[in-house]
Design an enzyme around this catalytic site. Sequence first.
Site, PDB file in Angstrom:
ATOM      1  N   LYS A 178       4.649  14.399  -8.503  1.00 39.31           N
ATOM      2  CA  LYS A 178       3.774  13.557  -7.686  1.00 39.31           C
ATOM      3  C   LYS A 178       4.667  12.662  -6.840  1.00 39.31           C
ATOM      4  O   LYS A 178       5.644  12.114  -7.340  1.00 39.31           O
ATOM      5  CB  LYS A 178       2.873  12.707  -8.577  1.00 39.31           C
ATOM      6  CG  LYS A 178       1.935  11.776  -7.833  1.00 39.31           C
ATOM      7  CD  LYS A 178       1.094  11.017  -8.851  1.00 39.31           C
ATOM      8  CE  LYS A 178      -0.005  10.222  -8.230  1.00 39.31           C
ATOM      9  NZ  LYS A 178      -0.889   9.656  -9.260  1.00 39.31           N
ATOM     10  N   LYS A 206       0.851  -1.193   0.000  1.00 40.31           N
ATOM     11  CA  LYS A 206       0.000   0.000   0.000  1.00 40.31           C
ATOM     12  C   LYS A 206       0.883   1.237   0.000  1.00 40.31           C
ATOM     13  O   LYS A 206       1.874   1.306   0.728  1.00 40.31           O
ATOM     14  CB  LYS A 206      -0.899   0.038   1.240  1.00 40.31           C
ATOM     15  CG  LYS A 206      -2.150  -0.779   1.111  1.00 40.31           C
ATOM     16  CD  LYS A 206      -3.098  -0.521   2.273  1.00 40.31           C
ATOM     17  CE  LYS A 206      -4.311  -1.420   2.157  1.00 40.31           C
ATOM     18  NZ  LYS A 206      -5.235  -1.206   3.282  1.00 40.31           N
TER      19      LYS A 206
END
Length: 154
Positions: A81, A68
């Site tokens: 990003k 994750k």
Amino acid sequence: MKGEVSHELEVNVPAGQAWELYSTNELAKLAEKEVEHIEKIELEGDGGVGTIAHLIFAPGTPGVSSYKEKFTKVDDEKRVKETEGIEGGYMDLGFTLFRAIFEIIEKGNDSCIIKSTIQYEVKEEAAANVQYVSIQPLANIAEIAKNYLIKNKA
């Protein structure tokens, strides 16, 4: 122990078009379709800061079964990003930081560079696990993105 690795790929599309792909959840959807080791990517969020991507790897993929990461920065002005691992993957191998940075660097009106960087920190007792850090998966995604962008050039 800290480290960094990076990769650059030139793409003959406008930087704005490449950023549209990288700044949203579209890149994850493309990776889910095109990367054979990824079975599924579950997204929680709209692609902005705070979005969580849960990568589930295909059975038989060496290493971990899932990972994750959280989107920690999406800068539309600088076209940067950043994601950080929060669970599974490198976090299970003694890493205290695993950050992926994607930059879209304008070269000209119709050309840009996709720069992918991994920054990491690992506990001393897990220093041997640095061997598992590879820029190759992000380089592969940049190549997939390049082909997609050229095929769908505005």
